[in-house]
Design a protein around this motif. Structure first.
Motif, PDB file in Angstrom:
ATOM      1  N   MET A   1      -7.317  22.253  14.280  1.00  0.00           N
ATOM      2  CA  MET A   1      -6.946  21.426  13.130  1.00  0.00           C
ATOM      3  C   MET A   1      -5.842  20.441  13.514  1.00  0.00           C
ATOM      4  O   MET A   1      -5.169  20.606  14.521  1.00  0.00           O
ATOM      5  N   ALA A   2      -5.625  19.439  12.676  1.00  0.00           N
ATOM      6  CA  ALA A   2      -4.733  18.336  13.041  1.00  0.00           C
ATOM      7  C   ALA A   2      -3.378  18.443  12.355  1.00  0.00           C
ATOM      8  O   ALA A   2      -3.254  19.011  11.272  1.00  0.00           O
ATOM      9  N   ARG A   3      -2.384  17.847  13.004  1.00  0.00           N
ATOM     10  CA  ARG A   3      -1.074  17.662  12.378  1.00  0.00           C
ATOM     11  C   ARG A   3      -1.081  16.297  11.694  1.00  0.00           C
ATOM     12  O   ARG A   3      -1.386  15.281  12.328  1.00  0.00           O
ATOM     13  N   ILE A   4      -0.753  16.295  10.420  1.00  0.00           N
ATOM     14  CA  ILE A   4      -0.847  15.082   9.604  1.00  0.00           C
ATOM     15  C   ILE A   4       0.502  14.808   8.951  1.00  0.00           C
ATOM     16  O   ILE A   4       1.105  15.694   8.329  1.00  0.00           O
ATOM     17  N   LEU A   5       0.983  13.567   9.096  1.00  0.00           N
ATOM     18  CA  LEU A   5       2.215  13.126   8.434  1.00  0.00           C
ATOM     19  C   LEU A   5       1.827  12.286   7.226  1.00  0.00           C
ATOM     20  O   LEU A   5       1.102  11.293   7.344  1.00  0.00           O
ATOM     21  N   ILE A   6       2.313  12.681   6.043  1.00  0.00           N
ATOM     22  CA  ILE A   6       2.114  11.927   4.807  1.00  0.00           C
ATOM     23  C   ILE A   6       3.402  11.181   4.492  1.00  0.00           C
ATOM     24  O   ILE A   6       4.491  11.760   4.541  1.00  0.00           O
ATOM     25  N   VAL A   7       3.293   9.901   4.170  1.00  0.00           N
ATOM     26  CA  VAL A   7       4.466   9.086   3.845  1.00  0.00           C
ATOM     27  C   VAL A   7       4.319   8.571   2.422  1.00  0.00           C
ATOM     28  O   VAL A   7       3.328   7.903   2.086  1.00  0.00           O
ATOM     29  N   THR A   8       5.296   8.876   1.578  1.00  0.00           N
ATOM     30  CA  THR A   8       5.227   8.485   0.165  1.00  0.00           C
ATOM     31  C   THR A   8       6.589   7.974  -0.293  1.00  0.00           C
ATOM     32  O   THR A   8       7.501   7.768   0.517  1.00  0.00           O
ATOM     33  N   TRP A   9       6.747   7.770  -1.583  1.00  0.00           N
ATOM     34  CA  TRP A   9       8.018   7.339  -2.166  1.00  0.00           C
ATOM     35  C   TRP A   9       8.100   7.910  -3.575  1.00  0.00           C
ATOM     36  O   TRP A   9       7.102   8.305  -4.171  1.00  0.00           O
ATOM     37  N   LEU A  99      -2.417  12.035  12.840  1.00  0.00           N
ATOM     38  CA  LEU A  99      -2.832  11.044  11.843  1.00  0.00           C
ATOM     39  C   LEU A  99      -1.704  10.850  10.845  1.00  0.00           C
ATOM     40  O   LEU A  99      -0.961  11.792  10.540  1.00  0.00           O
ATOM     41  N   VAL A 100      -1.597   9.622  10.339  1.00  0.00           N
ATOM     42  CA  VAL A 100      -0.596   9.302   9.315  1.00  0.00           C
ATOM     43  C   VAL A 100      -1.324   8.831   8.056  1.00  0.00           C
ATOM     44  O   VAL A 100      -2.181   7.932   8.124  1.00  0.00           O
ATOM     45  N   LEU A 101      -0.989   9.438   6.921  1.00  0.00           N
ATOM     46  CA  LEU A 101      -1.504   9.046   5.608  1.00  0.00           C
ATOM     47  C   LEU A 101      -0.358   8.402   4.840  1.00  0.00           C
ATOM     48  O   LEU A 101       0.665   9.043   4.602  1.00  0.00           O
ATOM     49  N   VAL A 102      -0.516   7.120   4.469  1.00  0.00           N
ATOM     50  CA  VAL A 102       0.592   6.323   3.944  1.00  0.00           C
ATOM     51  C   VAL A 102       0.268   5.774   2.556  1.00  0.00           C
ATOM     52  O   VAL A 102      -0.854   5.318   2.309  1.00  0.00           O
ATOM     53  N   ASP A 103       1.261   5.791   1.666  1.00  0.00           N
ATOM     54  CA  ASP A 103       1.131   5.140   0.368  1.00  0.00           C
ATOM     55  C   ASP A 103       0.895   3.643   0.578  1.00  0.00           C
ATOM     56  O   ASP A 103       1.531   3.012   1.421  1.00  0.00           O
ATOM     57  N   CYS A 104       0.002   3.068  -0.212  1.00  0.00           N
ATOM     58  CA  CYS A 104      -0.386   1.666  -0.037  1.00  0.00           C
ATOM     59  C   CYS A 104       0.770   0.690  -0.196  1.00  0.00           C
ATOM     60  O   CYS A 104       0.729  -0.424   0.338  1.00  0.00           O
ATOM     61  N   MET A 105       1.810   1.078  -0.940  1.00  0.00           N
ATOM     62  CA  MET A 105       2.937   0.187  -1.190  1.00  0.00           C
ATOM     63  C   MET A 105       4.091   0.384  -0.212  1.00  0.00           C
ATOM     64  O   MET A 105       5.056  -0.382  -0.236  1.00  0.00           O
ATOM     65  N   SER A 106       3.995   1.378   0.648  1.00  0.00           N
ATOM     66  CA  SER A 106       5.041   1.652   1.643  1.00  0.00           C
ATOM     67  C   SER A 106       4.747   0.811   2.889  1.00  0.00           C
ATOM     68  O   SER A 106       4.283   1.313   3.912  1.00  0.00           O
TER      69      SER A 106
END
Length: 385
Positions: A1-9, A99-106
């Motif tokens: 399985m993967a390590r995933i970084l989520i970026v939000t605000w 993988l990086v999952l990012v908020d569209c406004m960040s």
């Protein structure tokens, strides 16, 4: 399985879909960590996810923004701040991810993710047409472009752009969708169900952010409810102090309540047109009265979509109590608005945005892994005979 970084605000409706996707990825066995504003720790960890706070990004407090001009200035500072890029780089150095999952406004975080060379996925939590037009081409997009973060090319550089919305309600944009855009549907809780209240009841829910004129609009709605034979519950979030409101006997006011617990027991929602709360109400089959608080945001577009679909009405946020009262009376009746909301809710409850998003993310991981293996195979020298 993967390590995933989520970026939000720390906003309002942008957070639940991101955390819902994070929880789905975790349940599938992935190692998920969320990077966000320090005050988000309790919310993130309460959803069973690991958390890392911004260190370099400018402080942001959504509950105390102020007037229309102050709201615009705060938004410009938040979405064009270049410092979150350093937080992303530091987070990836401390704990590498696949993988990086990012908020569209960040935007700064997205630029850092793309430049890292890692697979990058963007989550859109508003109407896609609003994001790519009014938001990207307005003051935020203009300032971001001057700072080297033009929104369109950044979204285009991502492996996927996932839209957590209903495509039938989303106003049509100009031209075909970019090839990397996917509609995943709503990311929603497991207890969404058709509301079937025994008595007329109303939920009033304004923004968790400090939108201009919010206290006055909330008081006008409460005043309108005072003379109606209904019970009502109002939530103020952190932006309005319940003690500052004049509240009649038939209205209960709380700072926060789980909407998925309240909505099955009401007949109508009065709100500001936030995408998340509006879609949640429709998923419960509830008609809406929308009073958009921020004219430059997506709230007027959301309210117009509800009205166009026949599932509610939209009034200006400065509407007097008498006009609001008439609209509430209309929407509480068993007329076309309720039938339209029930029909939309039946469709929305079939959507599982978290599962669809996780499947798209896993497809990106697989594609990138295959490309890497192929590239490595081409670089290996052939053995001589």
């Amino acid at each position: 399985m993967a390590r995933i970084l989520i970026v939000t605000w720390d906003g309002g409706g942008n957070v639940p879909p991101m955390l819902g996707i994070g929880a789905e990825l975790r349940d599938r066995g992935h190692d998920v960590r969320v990077l966000g504003h320090p005050q988000q720790r309790a919310t993130v960890e309460g959803n069973g996810l690991m958390f890392a706070p911004y260190v370099h990004a400018l402080p942001w407090t959504p509950e105390r923004i102020g007037s229309g001009l102050a709201f615009l200035i705060s938004s410009l500072r938040l979405f064009t701040d270049p410092r979150p890029a350093e937080d992303v780089r530091a987070a990836l150095r401390h704990r590498p991810a696949e993988l990086v999952l990012v908020d569209c406004m960040s935007l700064a975080a997205l630029r850092a993710a793309v430049r890292s060379g890692l697979p990058t996925v963007v989550l859109v939590h508003v109407f896609h047409s609003f994001l790519t037009s009014a938001w990207a081409r307005g003051p935020i997009g203009a300032l971001a472009t001057l700072r080297g973060m033009r929104p369109g090319p950044l979204w285009a550089a991502a492996d996927r752009v996932l839209v957590a919305s209903d495509r039938e309600l989303n106003p049509a944009g100009v031209g075909p969708l970019p090839t990397n855009v996917r509609y995943i549907g709503l990311v929603q809780g497991r207890n969404i169900r058709q509301a079937a209240p025994p008595n007329p009841a109303v939920l009033v829910s304004m923004s968790t952010m400090d939108c201009p004129g919010q206290a006055a609009a909330l008081q006008a709605v409460i005043d309108a409810l005072a003379d109606l034979p209904v019970r009502a519950v109002a939530t103020t979030g952190g932006a309005v102090d319940p003690a500052a409101l004049t509240v009649p006997a038939n209205v209960d006011v709380h700072r926060c309540l789980p909407h998925d617990d309240v909505m099955p027991e009401v007949s109508l929602v009065v709100g500001h047109g936030g995408h998340s709360s509006t879609m949640r109400a429709l998923a419960h089959g509830l008609p809406l009265l929308v009073l958009p608080l921020f004219a430059k945001g997506d709230q007027p577009a959301v309210g117009a979509a509800v009205a166009t679909a026949g599932a509610g009405l939209m009034l200006p946020p400065t509407a007097p109590p008498a006009r609001i009262r008439d609209a509430i009376r209309t929407l509480l009746s068993d007329g076309p608005h309720r039938a339209a909301a029930i029909s939309i809710g039946t469709r929305l409850r079939t959507q599982d945005g978290a599962s669809a998003a996780a499947a798209e993310i896993e497809a990106v991981l697989t594609t990138r892994a295959d490309e890497l293996r192929k590239r490595r195979g081409q670089e290996e020298p052939s053995s001589g005979g």
